[in-house]
Design an enzyme around this catalytic site. Structure first.
Site, short mmCIF file in Angstrom:
data_model
loop_
_atom_site.label_atom_id
_atom_site.label_comp_id
_atom_site.label_asym_id
_atom_site.label_seq_id
_atom_site.Cartn_x
_atom_site.Cartn_y
_atom_site.Cartn_z
N GLN A 1 51.67 8.05 31.71
CA GLN A 1 51.02 7.73 30.44
C GLN A 1 49.94 6.68 30.68
O GLN A 1 49.22 6.31 29.76
CB GLN A 1 52.05 7.18 29.45
CG GLN A 1 53.15 8.18 29.12
CD GLN A 1 54.32 7.48 28.45
OE1 GLN A 1 54.33 7.27 27.24
NE2 GLN A 1 55.32 7.12 29.23
N VAL B 1 46.57 4.73 32.05
CA VAL B 1 45.16 5.09 32.17
C VAL B 1 44.48 4.26 33.26
O VAL B 1 43.27 4.22 33.35
CB VAL B 1 44.44 4.88 30.80
CG1 VAL B 1 44.92 5.89 29.77
CG2 VAL B 1 44.65 3.45 30.26
N HIS C 1 47.37 10.51 29.19
CA HIS C 1 46.56 9.76 28.22
C HIS C 1 45.15 9.44 28.72
O HIS C 1 44.48 8.57 28.16
CB HIS C 1 47.29 8.47 27.82
CG HIS C 1 48.55 8.72 27.04
ND1 HIS C 1 49.53 7.78 26.84
CD2 HIS C 1 48.99 9.83 26.40
CE1 HIS C 1 50.51 8.29 26.12
NE2 HIS C 1 50.22 9.54 25.85
N CYS D 1 31.08 12.11 26.58
CA CYS D 1 29.98 12.10 25.61
C CYS D 1 30.52 12.60 24.28
O CYS D 1 31.18 13.64 24.23
CB CYS D 1 28.86 13.02 26.12
SG CYS D 1 27.57 13.29 24.89
N CYS E 1 25.06 8.10 26.46
CA CYS E 1 24.81 9.22 27.38
C CYS E 1 23.30 9.41 27.51
O CYS E 1 22.54 8.93 26.66
CB CYS E 1 25.44 10.47 26.75
SG CYS E 1 25.28 11.95 27.71
N THR F 1 58.69 2.91 30.95
CA THR F 1 58.17 3.36 29.65
C THR F 1 59.18 3.04 28.56
O THR F 1 60.39 3.15 28.77
CB THR F 1 57.81 4.87 29.63
OG1 THR F 1 57.36 5.22 28.31
CG2 THR F 1 58.97 5.76 30.03
N SER F 2 58.66 2.64 27.39
CA SER F 2 59.55 2.34 26.26
C SER F 2 60.09 3.62 25.65
O SER F 2 61.06 3.59 24.90
CB SER F 2 58.81 1.51 25.21
OG SER F 2 57.64 2.19 24.81
N ALA G 1 60.24 -2.39 38.26
CA ALA G 1 59.84 -1.22 39.06
C ALA G 1 59.63 -1.58 40.53
O ALA G 1 60.13 -0.89 41.43
CB ALA G 1 58.56 -0.62 38.47
P1 OAD Z 1 55.19 0.23 26.55
O1 OAD Z 1 54.43 -1.05 26.56
O2 OAD Z 1 55.56 0.81 25.25
O3 OAD Z 1 56.55 0.04 27.36
C1 OAD Z 1 56.54 -0.57 28.62
C2 OAD Z 1 57.95 -0.52 29.16
O4 OAD Z 1 57.93 -1.06 30.46
C3 OAD Z 1 58.98 -1.33 28.35
O5 OAD Z 1 60.11 -0.53 28.09
C4 OAD Z 1 59.31 -2.49 29.26
O6 OAD Z 1 60.67 -2.92 29.15
C5 OAD Z 1 59.05 -1.89 30.62
N1 OAD Z 1 58.71 -2.87 31.65
C6 OAD Z 1 58.15 -4.10 31.54
N2 OAD Z 1 57.99 -4.67 32.74
C7 OAD Z 1 58.46 -3.79 33.65
C8 OAD Z 1 58.57 -3.79 35.07
N3 OAD Z 1 58.17 -4.84 35.81
N4 OAD Z 1 59.11 -2.72 35.67
C9 OAD Z 1 59.53 -1.63 34.94
N5 OAD Z 1 59.46 -1.58 33.61
C10 OAD Z 1 58.92 -2.64 32.96
O7 OAD Z 1 54.38 1.25 27.47
P2 OAD Z 1 54.44 2.84 27.50
O8 OAD Z 1 55.83 3.32 27.33
O9 OAD Z 1 53.68 3.27 28.67
O10 OAD Z 1 49.36 5.09 24.56
O11 OAD Z 1 53.63 3.18 26.19
C11 OAD Z 1 53.34 4.49 25.90
C12 OAD Z 1 51.99 4.60 25.27
O12 OAD Z 1 51.92 3.70 24.16
C13 OAD Z 1 50.84 4.16 26.14
O13 OAD Z 1 50.41 5.17 27.02
C14 OAD Z 1 49.78 3.85 25.14
C15 OAD Z 1 50.63 3.03 24.18
O14 OAD Z 1 50.16 2.93 22.89
C16 OAD Z 1 48.10 5.27 24.19
O15 OAD Z 1 47.25 4.41 24.33
C17 OAD Z 1 47.86 6.62 23.61
#
Ligand code: OAD
Length: 241
Positions: free
Chosen positions: A98, A100, A116, A124, A144, A184-185, A224
């Site tokens: 997820q 970028v 994402h 553009c 552009c 990921t959350s 991680a």
């Molecule tokens: P989040 O910020 O929602 O979640 C990050 C997760 O990483 C949490 O569950 C933390 O507990 C965990 N975390 C923190 N530090 C860590 C570490 N050192 N090792 C392992 N885990 C750790 O991020 P995403 O789940 O990626 O979307 O969020 C999903 C999407 O929400 C993103 O891609 C973005 C956001 O809005 C868009 O922009 C469309």
């Protein structure tokens, strides 16, 4: 750590070969890149509606671009961490991210689906043509050659994922012997829904309990960069690399 040891034992027993790694912002947290949710998360300090929606961009492309340029500068300075590198050592695995930030590719992963988009590509707004944009822009918002605005080639709230990306990811997840879910959350769909498509061994690495921890066979409460190398070493030990 008890759960880590149990997960390593399960890997030794099952010797998984088809592996998918699903990652979120937490995999890059150990590289110094802020996550979105939780302490210090971007959505604690900024409103997604102001910065990461098509409406926000239509209202103020300059504000949105300033925020993206700031994020691009953080990522440019960052380096892949031990988790990215361990994941990249799984040459045959599919990485579904997820994120970028492009750090999986910088660590050497070749097979990456970016659900994402990518911070270092623009699109553009007139004809959707994409191009790499590694360096900082002199003038914001960038345009552009055709005169139309450029936008970051990322998925904003309310937008659909890049064509085919989710279908390819779902297929691979449903076929995999092992799903690793790292940082990921698990609250943003459709990405979070991938976990429920997997049947069999799944291992989460996340210092906090996430919305998908209970759907995984093992949930390792660790960072991680600490736990991923040990788990991935166990995978290598069971195969001939
Ligand atoms: P989040 O910020 O929602 O979640 C990050 C997760 O990483 C949490 O569950 C933390 O507990 C965990 N975390 C923190 N530090 C860590 C570490 N050192 N090792 C392992 N885990 C750790 O991020 P995403 O789940 O990626 O979307 O969020 C999903 C999407 O929400 C993103 O891609 C973005 C956001 O809005 C868009 O922009 C469309």
């Amino acid at each position: 750590m008890e759960v880590l040891r149990a997960a390593v034992d399960a890997i030794r027993k099952e010797k998984p070969r088809k592996i998918v790694v699903l990652t979120g912002a937490g995999v890059s947290a150990d590289s110094g890149i802020p996550t979105f949710r939780g302490a210090g998360g971007l959505w604690r300090n900024y409103r997604a509606e102001d910065l990461a929606t098509p409406e926000a961009f239509a209202r103020s492309p300059l504000l949105v671009w300033e925020w993206y340029e700031w994020r691009r500068s953080i990522v440019r300075e960052a380096e892949p961490n031990a988790a990215h590198r361990a994941i990249a050592s799984l040459a045959k695995a599919l990485v579904v991210t997820q994120n970028v930030d492009g750090l999986h590719q910088r660590a050497g992963s070749q097979n990456v689906i970016e659900l994402h988009g990518n911070l270092f590509r623009t699109r553009c707004v007139r004809d959707d043509s994409r191009r790499d944009a590694i360096h900082a822009f002199g003038d914001l918002p960038p345009h552009c050659e055709c005169g139309a605005l450029l936008r970051p080639d990322v998925v904003w709230f309310g937008e659909t994922l890049p064509e085919g990306a989710f279908a390819r990811a779902s297929h691979a997840v449903s076929e995999a012997d092992l799903l690793l879910v790292i940082g990921t959350s698990g609250v943003v769909f459709p990405a979070a829904g991938l976990v429920s498509l997997h049947d069999g061994l799944s291992i989460e690495i996340n210092p906090q309990v996430s919305a998908i921890s209970s759907a995984c066979t093992f949930a390792i409460a660790a960072k991680a960069a600490e736990a991923a190398p040990a788990i991935i070493e166990a995978i290598h030990a069971g195969t001939d690399r």
